[in-house]
Enzyme design. Structure first.
Site, PDB file in Angstrom:
ATOM      1  CD  GLU A  20      11.437   4.289  -1.722  1.00 50.09           C
ATOM      2  OE1 GLU A  20      12.638   4.191  -2.027  1.00 50.09           O
ATOM      3  OE2 GLU A  20      11.034   4.357  -0.556  1.00 50.09           O
ATOM      4  N   GLY A 149      17.774  13.651  -5.192  1.00 52.05           N
ATOM      5  CA  GLY A 149      18.264  12.839  -4.082  1.00 52.05           C
ATOM      6  C   GLY A 149      19.075  11.646  -4.531  1.00 52.05           C
ATOM      7  CB  ALA A 150      20.686   9.095  -3.462  1.00 49.83           C
ATOM      8  CG  HIS A 185      20.387   6.944   3.139  1.00 50.40           C
ATOM      9  ND1 HIS A 185      19.675   7.445   4.198  1.00 50.40           N
ATOM     10  CD2 HIS A 185      19.459   6.501   2.255  1.00 50.40           C
ATOM     11  CE1 HIS A 185      18.377   7.311   3.974  1.00 50.40           C
ATOM     12  NE2 HIS A 185      18.213   6.740   2.787  1.00 50.40           N
ATOM     13  CD  GLU A 186      20.230   6.091  -1.268  1.00 52.02           C
ATOM     14  OE1 GLU A 186      19.461   5.108  -1.340  1.00 52.02           O
ATOM     15  OE2 GLU A 186      19.838   7.215  -0.885  1.00 52.02           O
ATOM     16  CD  GLU A 208      14.102   5.686   3.386  1.00 49.51           C
ATOM     17  OE1 GLU A 208      15.265   6.097   3.561  1.00 49.51           O
ATOM     18  OE2 GLU A 208      13.736   5.143   2.317  1.00 49.51           O
TER      19      GLU A 208
END
Ligand SMILES: [Zn+2]
Length: 784
Positions: A20, A149-150, A185-186, A208
């Site tokens: 991404e 980040g992730a 989040h992920e 997001e």
């Protein structure tokens, strides 16, 4: 391709992807577009001593030693394809028939348990909430050394180690919370992003914003005893209110085309603001409607891509299915938030004779002279002193794209009125003077009648209004001492932001001690309650709050705090008893402000000798508190000594740890860059410009003219180089001017108020401030 250092100090190779937004095209030919889907059959040839993992399970029949073939994927976009070739080890669990693994470097398997457990619980809670099971045969999470980040790759989420590895004995409650939060989040993305993708990056917020919301919502479902919405309030909601108030804020839905434009969207608007706006409608429409709407949206768009209207349609249908009346079309209401930038401020004027109030809306900008004629569809609700029930957060009234409405609330004239229960609506609220006075009195008298999230927001709004000519400084300064009775995280984190700002701007004032006295009046009794030792069994966020209280007590020059901090630090240094992990970073920081070189080196060596990323980050943060020029120089020089054990991304966090902490740090950082700007510029990773970022960062902390002169000399020296952007000088000058403007508008009113506090308050300071609340109220109000 990268490498990491193993437990024996040897370099180990590692290959891990991060596609991404636009990098899959570098790995294989493709239509690298989130709106386009294909199935992928991944085959990796690799050294037989390494293993390969990817989105799908290994297809055993075709795999051989040194060649791993994976099962064909579902229909999915390119940016969430992933593979890793490594010598990683894993642990495994299974919940409701879904196998989950956590992978990380050898030697860290013992630290995978919390990530694995949180991942399984959060996946299960999300599947229950959406009423849609996780759709792939397995879900892996991998901790990647040196990753920032992730990333939500489908079936193989990747994380920086600080967001996945948890050591029972050494890690902090911050790390534990951050791991669950980022996992939320992920894994939230596995539905919002992977199962249903955005049609184009223009709608980045549509994945997001949801991931950000579910990082809290799923964590709250999995660990309800934490009370994680207090952190949402400060880290997302308030952060977005602060950053989304420029003169020309960009809308959430924002057309982009080039790779650079796409990457500019990864900002507070797509994350914190979008999460907060979704949170607002979650509450305004009720959780029943929101939950059903999300189910409808996911189900109608599965394995394909969507735009915002698909979400609005799904919510519209859900409102009908749930028989929930809505006053306008969902698409009209929500578009007013997604298609125009910024947010409103509500101005509340009460009629004390008939008990009604009017609410007017206006676009809010930090600069009070900026105007616009935007209007929003705004859900509101309210509580009052006689009806202080903050539980029901559904909208009771709406401003439907109109500038004002009148609400016949039948309020008693002596009651305070507070709009926006639990602070779920994404806007600020200003009241008439009398109501502000009633609120301040109410907070002093019975603070617990007001919801803690509202207590936090009242301070946050009052601060912002007071520094922009919208409210008297005295309202805020009279409000803050209610904190004597406060023990919750969100209000204290908010107050810390305000006191840190006051400290930064007022430190050179000849009467700075007035501020310290005022702060001591507020924080000392709370410090006495919290103390410097951790209490087993105390509430989760209490552990966070104690660090804030100790930080502020030190700032207020509370001598017992300074003595107790030194005592605990020395006890650890002399191997008597170690400081608790949750307090360590704060204690090191305070002790290093005035430390011997032995003490400084004790923490510096810890940084160099630990492998744990979260700990390393916390040691860097603590070292930045040093104020001795020699120690600072040693710390800064380590950033450009590429032969030492610092990791590349860490090198870029060293200067800011110091210049954001103290004036000594700022002076030393300017001097260091004067002498080493080229070497520092060479630390760039990818396309970033660390020299440019450091100088911009420093300019926000300049509060006097000799600092300005020194910094501008540095700018002059470097401005023609390739290490900085062409607008550096303009940005630096404008930030310094902003600080001067702050001082001009606020320093005198604040300091003269503090002088009065000092003159009339000295008698009260000898009283026991932890005595009865009612006694305290009388004292406080005599002062102001
Ligand atoms: Zn994300």
């Amino acid at each position: 391709m990268t490498t990491y250092t193993d437990v024996n100090g040897s370099e180990r190779p590692l290959a891990a992807t991060q596609f991404e937004s636009t990098n899959a095209r570098h790995a294989f030919p493709c239509y690298d577009d989130p709106g386009k889907r294909a199935t992928f059959k991944v085959t990796i040839n690799h050294s037989p001593t390494y293993t390969a993992i990817s989105n799908m399970p290994v297809y055993e029949t075709e795999s051989t030693s040194g060649k791993t073939v994976f099962e064909t994927t579902v229909n999915m976009p390119t940016y969430i394809v992933a593979f890793i070739v490594s010598d990683f080890k894993y642990s495994e669990g299974e919940l409701n028939g879904l196998k989950q693994r956590v992978y990380s470097r050898p030697g860290s398997v013992d630290e995978q348990e919390w990530g694995l457990l949180s991942g399984m619980l959060i996946t299960q809670r999300l599947a229950e909430y959406f009423e849609i099971d996780f759709m792939l045969p397995k879900l892996d999470q991998a901790a990647i050394p040196n990753k920032g980040g992730a990333m939500e790759n489908y079936g193989l989420a990747t994380y920086g180690e600080q967001y996945m590895l948890y050591n029972r004995d050494l890690s902090t409650v911050n790390t534990q919370t951050a791991i669950a939060n980022i996992i939320g989040h992920e894994i939230g993305h596995q539905w919002f992003g992977d199962y249903v993708t955005i049609q184009w990056w223009t709608y980045l917020w549509l994945k997001e914003g949801f991931a950000q919301l579910f990082s809290y919502k799923a964590t709250d479902d999995a660990f309800p005893e934490w009370g994680i919405w207090q952190q949402f309030q400060t880290d997302e909601y308030q952060a977005a209110l602060t950053s989304d108030a420029s003169d020309k804020p960009r809308p959430m839905t924002h057309y982009v085309q080039t790779a650079a434009e796409i990457s500019s969207l990864y900002d507070d608007v797509s994350y914190a603001k979008a999460g907060s706006v979704l949170h607002m409608w979650n509450h305004a429409l009720t959780d029943a409607v929101f939950k059903r709407g999300l189910h409808n949206y996911l189900d109608a768009n599965k394995f394909t891509s969507a735009v915002e209207d698909d979400l609005f349609n799904a919510l519209q249908i859900a409102a009908k299915e749930e028989n929930h009346p809505i006053p306008a079309r969902i698409e009209d209401m929500l578009r007013s938030w997604t298609q125009q930038g910024g947010y409103p401020v509500l101005t509340v004027s009460r009629n004390y004779d008939d008990g009604s109030f009017t609410v007017a809306q206006q676009s809010f900008h930090n600069n009070e002279n900026t105007k616009s004629d935007k209007l929003w569809y705004i859900p509101i609700n309210y509580a009052s002193q006689s009806n202080a029930d903050f539980r029901n957060t559904a909208a009771s009234e709406f401003l439907l794209n109109v500038s004002s409405i009148k609400v016949d609330a039948k309020l008693s004239k002596d009651d305070w009125l507070i709009l926006n229960k639990q602070s779920t609506g994404f806007y600020r609220i200003n009241y008439d003077d009398k109501n502000w006075k009633l609120i301040v009195e109410g907070l002093h008298d019975k603070p617990y009648k007001v919801h803690p999230l509202n207590r936090a927001q009242l301070m946050h709004d009052a601060y912002r209004f007071s520094i922009s000519n919208r409210l008297q400084h005295s309202t805020l300064l009279e409000m803050l001492p209610y904190l004597v009775e406060e023990d919750q995280y969100a209000p204290w984190a908010t107050a810390k932001g305000i006191f840190d700002t006051f400290h930064r701007f007022l430190i050179y004032h000849s009467n700075y001690e007035y501020f310290q006295r005022y702060l001591a009046y507020i924080v000392e009794p709370v410090y006495e309650k919290f103390g410097v030792h951790e209490d087993s069994g105390e509430q989760h966020y209490h552990k966070f709050t104690r660090n804030i209280i100790i930080h502020l007590a030190w700032m207020a020059d509370v001598k017992t705090c300074q003595q107790e901090v030194r005592k605990k630090f020395e006890a650890e240094l002399n191997n008597v008893v170690a400081i608790e992990p949750n307090l360590r970073s704060q204690f090191y920081c305070l002790a290093l402000k005035d430390a011997t070189s032995t003490e400084f080196n004790y923490v510096f060596d810890k940084l160099m000798n630990t492998n744990d990323q979260a700990l390393r980050n916390s040691f860097i943060s603590s070292l930045g508190c040093a104020e001795n020029p020699e120690q600072l120089n040693k710390f800064f020089s380590s950033s450009i000594d590429t032969g030492n054990k610092l990791r590349s991304p860490e090198r870029l966090t060293i200067l800011s740890a110091a210049y954001s902490r103290s004036q000594a740090g700022l002076y030393a950082a300017i001097e260091f860059l004067n002498n080493n700007w080229q070497a520092y510029g060479e630390l760039a990773i990818g396309s970033n410009k660390p020299l440019d970022a450091a100088i911009r960062g420093m300019s926000s902390y300049v509060v006097k003219s000799d600092q300005e002169t020194k910094l501008l000399e540095l700018v002059d020296k470097v401005k023609e180089s390739a290490y900085v952007n062409s607008d550096l000088e303009t940005v630096v000058k404008s930030r310094i001017q902003d600080n001067y403007n702050w001082l001009k508008a606020n320093r005198d009113p604040i300091m003269s108020w503090m002088l009065n506090f000092r003159n009339s308050g000295s008698a009260s300071l000898t009283l026991s401030l932890v005595s009865l609340t009612s006694a305290l109220v009388i004292v406080v109000f005599r002062l102001f």
